[in-house]
Design a protein around this motif. Sequence first.
Motif, PDB file in Angstrom:
ATOM      1  N   MET A  16      -2.863  -8.424   7.787  1.00  0.00           N
ATOM      2  CA  MET A  16      -3.391  -8.254   9.148  1.00  0.00           C
ATOM      3  C   MET A  16      -2.453  -7.486  10.073  1.00  0.00           C
ATOM      4  SD  MET A  16      -3.109 -12.168  10.405  1.00  0.00           S
ATOM      5  CE  MET A  16      -3.585 -12.002  12.075  1.00  0.00           C
ATOM      6  N   VAL A  17      -1.175  -7.558   9.762  1.00  0.00           N
ATOM      7  CA  VAL A  17      -0.203  -6.888  10.626  1.00  0.00           C
ATOM      8  C   VAL A  17      -0.411  -5.363  10.596  1.00  0.00           C
ATOM      9  CG1 VAL A  17       1.665  -6.704   8.896  1.00  0.00           C
ATOM     10  CG2 VAL A  17       2.242  -7.017  11.294  1.00  0.00           C
ATOM     11  N   THR A  55      12.142 -14.417   8.881  1.00  0.00           N
ATOM     12  CA  THR A  55      12.497 -14.333  10.293  1.00  0.00           C
ATOM     13  C   THR A  55      13.148 -15.632  10.774  1.00  0.00           C
ATOM     14  OG1 THR A  55      10.236 -15.031  10.631  1.00  0.00           O
ATOM     15  CG2 THR A  55      10.702 -12.708  10.990  1.00  0.00           C
ATOM     16  N   ARG A  84      -7.807 -12.250  12.402  1.00  0.00           N
ATOM     17  CA  ARG A  84      -6.942 -13.063  13.273  1.00  0.00           C
ATOM     18  C   ARG A  84      -7.704 -14.291  13.766  1.00  0.00           C
ATOM     19  NH1 ARG A  84      -1.442 -12.258  16.172  1.00  0.00           N
ATOM     20  NH2 ARG A  84      -1.577 -13.952  17.646  1.00  0.00           N
ATOM     21  N   CYS A 126       3.233 -12.345  17.627  1.00  0.00           N
ATOM     22  CA  CYS A 126       3.507 -13.255  16.508  1.00  0.00           C
ATOM     23  C   CYS A 126       2.653 -14.523  16.577  1.00  0.00           C
ATOM     24  CB  CYS A 126       4.978 -13.632  16.507  1.00  0.00           C
ATOM     25  SG  CYS A 126       5.378 -14.799  15.203  1.00  0.00           S
ATOM     26  N   PHE A 160       9.013  -2.427  14.500  1.00  0.00           N
ATOM     27  CA  PHE A 160       7.737  -2.179  13.847  1.00  0.00           C
ATOM     28  C   PHE A 160       7.271  -0.823  14.342  1.00  0.00           C
ATOM     29  CE2 PHE A 160       6.043  -6.732  12.885  1.00  0.00           C
ATOM     30  CZ  PHE A 160       6.571  -6.650  11.611  1.00  0.00           C
ATOM     31  N   ALA A 163       6.852 -12.870   6.874  1.00  0.00           N
ATOM     32  CA  ALA A 163       6.909 -12.907   8.345  1.00  0.00           C
ATOM     33  C   ALA A 163       7.416 -14.249   8.852  1.00  0.00           C
ATOM     34  CB  ALA A 163       5.521 -12.640   8.935  1.00  0.00           C
ATOM     35  N   GLY A 164       7.095 -15.328   8.145  1.00  0.00           N
ATOM     36  CA  GLY A 164       7.409 -16.647   8.676  1.00  0.00           C
ATOM     37  C   GLY A 164       8.660 -17.270   8.101  1.00  0.00           C
ATOM     38  N   GLY A 168      11.279 -10.669  21.153  1.00  0.00           N
ATOM     39  CA  GLY A 168      11.594 -11.014  19.763  1.00  0.00           C
ATOM     40  C   GLY A 168      10.362 -11.350  18.943  1.00  0.00           C
ATOM     41  N   PHE A 169       9.301 -11.837  19.591  1.00  0.00           N
ATOM     42  CA  PHE A 169       8.044 -12.134  18.882  1.00  0.00           C
ATOM     43  C   PHE A 169       7.029 -11.021  19.101  1.00  0.00           C
ATOM     44  CE2 PHE A 169       9.517 -16.653  19.552  1.00  0.00           C
ATOM     45  CZ  PHE A 169       9.680 -16.968  18.208  1.00  0.00           C
ATOM     46  N   HIS A 218      -8.881  -6.382  12.323  1.00  0.00           N
ATOM     47  CA  HIS A 218      -7.768  -7.240  12.719  1.00  0.00           C
ATOM     48  C   HIS A 218      -8.264  -8.456  13.497  1.00  0.00           C
ATOM     49  CE1 HIS A 218      -4.649  -8.689  15.530  1.00  0.00           C
ATOM     50  NE2 HIS A 218      -3.962  -8.738  14.415  1.00  0.00           N
ATOM     51  N   HIS A 274      -1.247  -8.261  18.311  1.00  0.00           N
ATOM     52  CA  HIS A 274      -0.457  -8.587  17.114  1.00  0.00           C
ATOM     53  C   HIS A 274       0.694  -9.539  17.417  1.00  0.00           C
ATOM     54  CE1 HIS A 274      -2.340  -5.851  14.232  1.00  0.00           C
ATOM     55  NE2 HIS A 274      -2.522  -5.058  15.276  1.00  0.00           N
ATOM     56  N   ARG A 326       4.108   2.147  15.162  1.00  0.00           N
ATOM     57  CA  ARG A 326       2.704   2.368  15.497  1.00  0.00           C
ATOM     58  C   ARG A 326       2.413   3.857  15.305  1.00  0.00           C
ATOM     59  NH1 ARG A 326       3.030  -2.650  15.797  1.00  0.00           N
ATOM     60  NH2 ARG A 326       2.300  -3.924  17.526  1.00  0.00           N
TER      61      ARG A 326
HETATM   62  C1  HEM Z   1      12.012 -16.536  14.636  1.00  0.00           C
HETATM   63  C2  HEM Z   1      10.950 -16.349  13.904  1.00  0.00           C
HETATM   64  C3  HEM Z   1       9.976 -15.207  14.043  1.00  0.00           C
HETATM   65  C4  HEM Z   1      10.122 -13.975  14.612  1.00  0.00           C
HETATM   66  C5  HEM Z   1      11.359 -13.412  15.295  1.00  0.00           C
HETATM   67  C6  HEM Z   1       8.852 -13.261  14.448  1.00  0.00           C
HETATM   68  C7  HEM Z   1       8.607 -11.992  14.925  1.00  0.00           C
HETATM   69  C8  HEM Z   1       7.388 -11.341  14.831  1.00  0.00           C
HETATM   70  C9  HEM Z   1       7.106 -10.027  15.389  1.00  0.00           C
HETATM   71  C10 HEM Z   1       8.103  -9.154  16.136  1.00  0.00           C
HETATM   72  C11 HEM Z   1       5.812  -9.731  15.102  1.00  0.00           C
HETATM   73  C12 HEM Z   1       5.060  -8.451  15.463  1.00  0.00           C
HETATM   74  C13 HEM Z   1       4.440  -8.567  16.833  1.00  0.00           C
HETATM   75  C14 HEM Z   1       3.787  -7.314  17.315  1.00  0.00           C
HETATM   76  O1  HEM Z   1       3.721  -6.300  16.609  1.00  0.00           O
HETATM   77  O2  HEM Z   1       3.315  -7.345  18.457  1.00  0.00           O
HETATM   78  C15 HEM Z   1       5.268 -10.846  14.350  1.00  0.00           C
HETATM   79  C16 HEM Z   1       3.977 -10.906  13.844  1.00  0.00           C
HETATM   80  C17 HEM Z   1       3.543 -11.905  13.007  1.00  0.00           C
HETATM   81  N1  HEM Z   1       4.203 -13.092  12.709  1.00  0.00           N
HETATM   82 FE1  HEM Z   1       6.040 -13.637  13.354  1.00  0.00          FE
HETATM   83  N2  HEM Z   1       7.981 -14.076  13.776  1.00  0.00           N
HETATM   84  C18 HEM Z   1       8.615 -15.272  13.510  1.00  0.00           C
HETATM   85  C19 HEM Z   1       8.068 -16.371  12.874  1.00  0.00           C
HETATM   86  C20 HEM Z   1       6.820 -16.415  12.320  1.00  0.00           C
HETATM   87  C21 HEM Z   1       6.243 -17.559  11.646  1.00  0.00           C
HETATM   88  C22 HEM Z   1       6.922 -18.912  11.499  1.00  0.00           C
HETATM   89  C23 HEM Z   1       5.018 -17.173  11.198  1.00  0.00           C
HETATM   90  C24 HEM Z   1       3.961 -17.947  10.444  1.00  0.00           C
HETATM   91  C25 HEM Z   1       4.129 -18.988   9.774  1.00  0.00           C
HETATM   92  C26 HEM Z   1       4.804 -15.789  11.604  1.00  0.00           C
HETATM   93  C27 HEM Z   1       3.676 -15.052  11.324  1.00  0.00           C
HETATM   94  C28 HEM Z   1       3.416 -13.809  11.849  1.00  0.00           C
HETATM   95  C29 HEM Z   1       2.189 -13.073  11.573  1.00  0.00           C
HETATM   96  C30 HEM Z   1       1.043 -13.520  10.667  1.00  0.00           C
HETATM   97  C31 HEM Z   1       2.265 -11.879  12.307  1.00  0.00           C
HETATM   98  C32 HEM Z   1       1.228 -10.762  12.363  1.00  0.00           C
HETATM   99  C33 HEM Z   1       0.266 -11.035  13.499  1.00  0.00           C
HETATM  100  C34 HEM Z   1      -0.792  -9.974  13.664  1.00  0.00           C
HETATM  101  O3  HEM Z   1      -0.624  -8.856  13.155  1.00  0.00           O
HETATM  102  O4  HEM Z   1      -1.797 -10.265  14.327  1.00  0.00           O
HETATM  103  N3  HEM Z   1       5.918 -15.368  12.288  1.00  0.00           N
HETATM  104  N4  HEM Z   1       6.246 -11.828  14.212  1.00  0.00           N
END
Ligand code: HEM
Length: 416
Positions: free
Chosen positions: A94-95, A257, A106, A368, A304, A253-254, A359-360, A102, A366, A306
Amino acid sequence: METSTGLAAPAADLSDPRFWQLPAPARAAAFAELRRLPAPVFFGDPATGRGFHALVRHADVVEASRTPAVFLSGPGVTTPEPPRWVRLVFGDSMVNLDDPRHAQLRRIVSRAFTPRLLGQVEEDIRRVATRLVDDVERRRPEDFVTSVAAELPFQVICTMMGIPEHPRRMILDQVNHASENIGVARPLRRRIRMPGRGLLALARMQGMVASIGRERRRRPTEDLISALVTADVDGRRLTGRELGAFFSLLLVAGVETTRNALAHGLHLLTANPEQRALLLADLDGGLGGAVDEIIRHATPIIHFRRTLAVDHELGGPGGPLLRAGEKVALFFGSANRDETVFPDPDAFDITRTPNPHLGFGGGGPHYCIGAHLARQEMKVLFRELFARLPEVRSVGEPDIVPSNFDHRVRSLRFTF
Ligand code: HEM
């Protein structure tokens, strides 16, 4: 290399793998210089268009994240983008997708991250964290990453998903192995050998998850896989292939990170004794701020990408022109040190308020999906660790894997 306004650009070349092997202060200084320029710098070959504009300011990363119709996530947000055949065989993650696919995916997976389900997960996190700290006390391991930081998010996701105990060790080895090589400059021999092995591992993992999915569709339980394969959103639920792709995404991702955030966190709280004392004086009151400041300061995901859907003037009419088809890289770490948003940005300050770090992600569709879960995991683990082992601290410097993709800590020695 030149800026989008045609001005000469600074010497640092973000597209050169050697840049990512420089010490952190040298890289930070290069980004500070880039933030002072009037327009994003293009790195790569302007003649062929191969390369990217570096978005390094907070406002620019937010704009790109929140304008998804212009800044596309397809065909991929990582470099190099996954080959087409890989996406066809393994399913799209999905990312890397844009609307409407998407939004549809989502909506289905969001159901797994509802407050009710996350409330149940809190119990799992506590149980795993307690067991890990018991284990640290008993075995006195040397490396914080393998004994604690990597284990916690991995066990939590496997438990959430309903993955049985026996294949977990094999899966964790494969994740470590595959992600060690993202965004890392490697000798050619390894670069050629890696994809085959990584893909085989991915295929095995996805096959296993798909078969659990078939089983849960027949006999649903309380786990995440059951929620995903039985959820009926807009008449849709996840296919076996989509389920496999989602599981792989969650693992990278999970797990990666959160593991890196935990390791950087212990190190930051060791290197800044006054901040550590502040936190220990009021663990419950301070953990929320500490966790967000760790994520801002360490920024586990560096960038990331685009792709521009149409021509776009950054920041509004008259702004630097980005052309349709060009790529931009969203440097979350640089945005998190933007001095126009964060006073004294290099300081680690757990009382920083407000702390609008990216950071997220920069917001938008998208953002996090695991942000709440990651914060929960970090808070629970640090509470358990500092309450029971108040002398716990890192020893020496973390062993960092040079990468343009994530701030990966390979190992971190610790004592208590
Ligand atoms: C400190 C921990 C984490 C950091 C720093 C982090 C960071 C990020 C970032 C920067 C993005 C991209 C956001 C964007 O492009 O706008 C992202 C997307 C995502 N993260 Fe995290 N993440 C963390 C933990 C997690 C955890 C624990 C999970 C799930 C169990 C997770 C699942 C996802 C998913 C599925 C996406 C894609 C969402 C989408 O495309 O709609 N992440 N994360």
